[in-house]
Design a protein around this motif. Sequence first.
Motif, PDB file in Angstrom:
ATOM      1  N   PHE A 203       0.843  -1.190   0.000  1.00 34.92           N
ATOM      2  CA  PHE A 203       0.000   0.000   0.000  1.00 34.92           C
ATOM      3  C   PHE A 203       0.877   1.239   0.000  1.00 34.92           C
ATOM      4  O   PHE A 203       2.020   1.206   0.421  1.00 34.92           O
ATOM      5  CB  PHE A 203      -0.870   0.035   1.264  1.00 34.92           C
ATOM      6  N   ASP A 204       0.280   2.351  -0.442  1.00 39.09           N
ATOM      7  CA  ASP A 204       0.933   3.637  -0.178  1.00 39.09           C
ATOM      8  C   ASP A 204      -0.113   4.569   0.431  1.00 39.09           C
ATOM      9  O   ASP A 204      -1.217   4.120   0.783  1.00 39.09           O
ATOM     10  CB  ASP A 204       1.606   4.202  -1.438  1.00 39.09           C
ATOM     11  N   PHE A 205       0.220   5.826   0.580  1.00 39.90           N
ATOM     12  CA  PHE A 205      -0.720   6.782   1.178  1.00 39.90           C
ATOM     13  C   PHE A 205      -0.977   7.887   0.152  1.00 39.90           C
ATOM     14  O   PHE A 205      -0.029   8.392  -0.450  1.00 39.90           O
ATOM     15  CB  PHE A 205      -0.145   7.340   2.485  1.00 39.90           C
ATOM     16  N   ASP A 206      -2.246   8.224  -0.054  1.00 36.39           N
ATOM     17  CA  ASP A 206      -2.546   9.230  -1.077  1.00 36.39           C
ATOM     18  C   ASP A 206      -2.290  10.647  -0.554  1.00 36.39           C
ATOM     19  O   ASP A 206      -1.787  10.820   0.554  1.00 36.39           O
ATOM     20  CB  ASP A 206      -3.974   9.044  -1.611  1.00 36.39           C
ATOM     21  N   GLN A 207      -2.699  11.634  -1.346  1.00 38.39           N
ATOM     22  CA  GLN A 207      -2.403  13.035  -0.980  1.00 38.39           C
ATOM     23  C   GLN A 207      -3.001  13.447   0.363  1.00 38.39           C
ATOM     24  O   GLN A 207      -2.454  14.300   1.053  1.00 38.39           O
ATOM     25  CB  GLN A 207      -2.930  13.955  -2.078  1.00 38.39           C
ATOM     26  N   ASP A 208      -4.142  12.817   0.715  1.00 35.30           N
ATOM     27  CA  ASP A 208      -4.750  13.126   2.022  1.00 35.30           C
ATOM     28  C   ASP A 208      -4.051  12.401   3.172  1.00 35.30           C
ATOM     29  O   ASP A 208      -4.399  12.597   4.330  1.00 35.30           O
ATOM     30  CB  ASP A 208      -6.223  12.679   2.053  1.00 35.30           C
ATOM     31  N   GLY A 209      -3.140  11.497   2.819  1.00 38.20           N
ATOM     32  CA  GLY A 209      -2.505  10.695   3.860  1.00 38.20           C
ATOM     33  C   GLY A 209      -3.315   9.453   4.195  1.00 38.20           C
ATOM     34  O   GLY A 209      -3.138   8.846   5.256  1.00 38.20           O
ATOM     35  N   HIS A 210      -4.199   9.047   3.282  1.00 33.94           N
ATOM     36  CA  HIS A 210      -5.054   7.867   3.514  1.00 33.94           C
ATOM     37  C   HIS A 210      -4.458   6.644   2.831  1.00 33.94           C
ATOM     38  O   HIS A 210      -3.888   6.735   1.751  1.00 33.94           O
ATOM     39  CB  HIS A 210      -6.452   8.147   2.964  1.00 33.94           C
ATOM     40  N   LEU A 211      -4.627   5.483   3.470  1.00 29.27           N
ATOM     41  CA  LEU A 211      -4.095   4.228   2.938  1.00 29.27           C
ATOM     42  C   LEU A 211      -4.721   3.892   1.587  1.00 29.27           C
ATOM     43  O   LEU A 211      -5.942   4.006   1.414  1.00 29.27           O
ATOM     44  CB  LEU A 211      -4.373   3.108   3.942  1.00 29.27           C
ATOM     45  N   GLN A 212      -3.881   3.424   0.669  1.00 26.76           N
ATOM     46  CA  GLN A 212      -4.351   3.116  -0.687  1.00 26.76           C
ATOM     47  C   GLN A 212      -3.609   1.882  -1.210  1.00 26.76           C
ATOM     48  O   GLN A 212      -2.384   1.795  -1.111  1.00 26.76           O
ATOM     49  CB  GLN A 212      -4.137   4.378  -1.524  1.00 26.76           C
ATOM     50  N   LEU A 213      -4.378   0.935  -1.758  1.00 26.98           N
ATOM     51  CA  LEU A 213      -3.763  -0.302  -2.275  1.00 26.98           C
ATOM     52  C   LEU A 213      -2.992  -0.014  -3.551  1.00 26.98           C
ATOM     53  O   LEU A 213      -3.518   0.572  -4.495  1.00 26.98           O
ATOM     54  CB  LEU A 213      -4.843  -1.364  -2.531  1.00 26.98           C
ATOM     55  N   ASN A 214      -1.763  -0.466  -3.574  1.00 26.03           N
ATOM     56  CA  ASN A 214      -0.865  -0.188  -4.684  1.00 26.03           C
ATOM     57  C   ASN A 214      -0.552  -1.444  -5.488  1.00 26.03           C
ATOM     58  O   ASN A 214      -0.524  -1.425  -6.706  1.00 26.03           O
ATOM     59  CB  ASN A 214       0.420   0.415  -4.093  1.00 26.03           C
ATOM     60  N   ALA A 215      -0.323  -2.559  -4.793  1.00 28.43           N
ATOM     61  CA  ALA A 215       0.060  -3.785  -5.502  1.00 28.43           C
ATOM     62  C   ALA A 215      -0.353  -5.018  -4.718  1.00 28.43           C
ATOM     63  O   ALA A 215      -0.443  -4.986  -3.482  1.00 28.43           O
ATOM     64  CB  ALA A 215       1.569  -3.793  -5.744  1.00 28.43           C
TER      65      ALA A 215
END
Lengths: 277, 281
Positions: A203-215
């Motif tokens: 996962f990474d974190f989007d512009q808001d700092g929220h968790l986001q699935l990446n791979a």
Amino acid sequence: MGKNCTLGELLIDQLARTVEDDTLVFHGFGSPLVQIALHVAKRVYTPNLVLVAGATYGVNPDPPFIAPTTNDWVHDRNSECHLSIGELFDLSASGRLGRMFLSGLQIDRWGNTNVTQLGRKTLKLKLPGGGGACNLSCNAKNITLWTAAHRSEPVKGKRRYRIVSQCDYVTGFGHKNADGITRRQLGYRGNGPQCLVTDLGVFDFDQDGHLQLNALYPHTTVDDVLENTEFEPRMKKEVKTVSLPSLEVLSIIRKLDPLRIHEKELLPGDRSLTLEA
Amino acid sequence: MSSREPMALIRSIIRNRVNGLTVVGSAHGIDIDLLCGANAVSASQESYVGFEQDFGMAHNYRRGCESGEIEIQDNCCYTLVQQLRASIQGLPFMPIQSVRGTDFEKDHPSYKTIQSPYSGEDILVVPPLTPDVAIIHAQYADLHGNLRIEGPPVVDLLFAQASRTVLATVEKIVTNEELKRLGGANIPYFYVSYIAEAPMGAHPTACYPFYAYDREHTELYMSAAKEGSTAFKKKYLKDFVYECESHEEYLHRIGGEDTRARLSSWKESTDAWMELYKEST
């Protein structure tokens, strides 16, 4: 090109790939996946990494094997010099620690971590505590979060999620806390968590700092992630599948950890999991 | 954690029925857990008490915290370092660039946010920490009380400088000449109040180069601790603490010379070292 590997070896490789070259990086204790990942990073990806070992504070050690406890002298073998505990934390406080690795019994959507206690108002379970995680979470330049226990099988019909909506207790600061206070408002030097490596994906974190699935991994799906996460993580436009570690990486891991100490971090059912190339 | 913990001193503290202790330290394991199992602790300001990924939670510590017997005042490593530095430097507080925004700030009303008189930015300050007693196990001391710690001293040097009383056990007391030949002291004698020679005084934690960590004994400890506080007293404390009138009796009960030889075999080869850490099947 990959070769058959175990889940533990895949996680080590993914953790190693989050390190930048020419930076000072520290691993804490109780984290053999990270400890081994830093040795892999130094030998394969980032040769100029300054590797500071957790608990012994040795610089660039070359241990003959990994032992079950972090402050064993075996992990200090062939260190070229040493820092003191105060010195390491001073380096972090002044913005000179390039990356730190943090984990938790709870990790929330904003990257906060909890290793202090379960139960918010009333204590349900006292956890061991965070060591220096609280301090380092604020001012290490970059942070990699990880857990090998994202998968949360229901016990008596109830899941105890590892990746939660909100931590019961904030031991390590992520991008913002439950009061909505952000790290920018607090004036912290560190950029906060950038990625989270779990047994189900990266996962990474989007512009808001929220968790986001990446791979994802070859054996995991978006549904696995949704089922085992307390909230719905955001999704990258294109969710990739990571490649398996190279033969070089695998041989380093197997030579360094013949006792398979790193598998203790994995869920029991995942320890013998083999991923085919 | 698994290295150079003052275990002989701790067993002696328990045998002397000392209780109501407030314990403070950075990363700890069996030392604090043993004190908790003997109901000697009433408040904990540790940053970590556990057995890492190998054995996991410290059962006695956890039970004590959850029952309310032990007041939880968790600390963090650098906060602790800064508090000790304030004490060592005779300062009323020490600033620290972290902690704000985490729940440690809420849990510690003694931490205050002030404004920097120079930049105007908010900064947290923490009070000095001056422990009544520091307990340390080192490899060597000389007759004057100079201490030599080999390997990572972690927070021991700061604790020695900040505490009112320093109690130390050592593997070996040597002459000052010999101590200098070994590389010299890193804790000067005037900080040190009392010393005693206690060979294998860190057991079951390691005290290299003398002996490695006794994983086997720790496993036995953990299985007793896991069963509950009554079982722990019956199956561990009775045999290895209460009934041992002396450190010699303890050494006898853990297997005497055979155990010492097993744990010092790490020096022979990498394979011998690894052998000590293989899981029993």
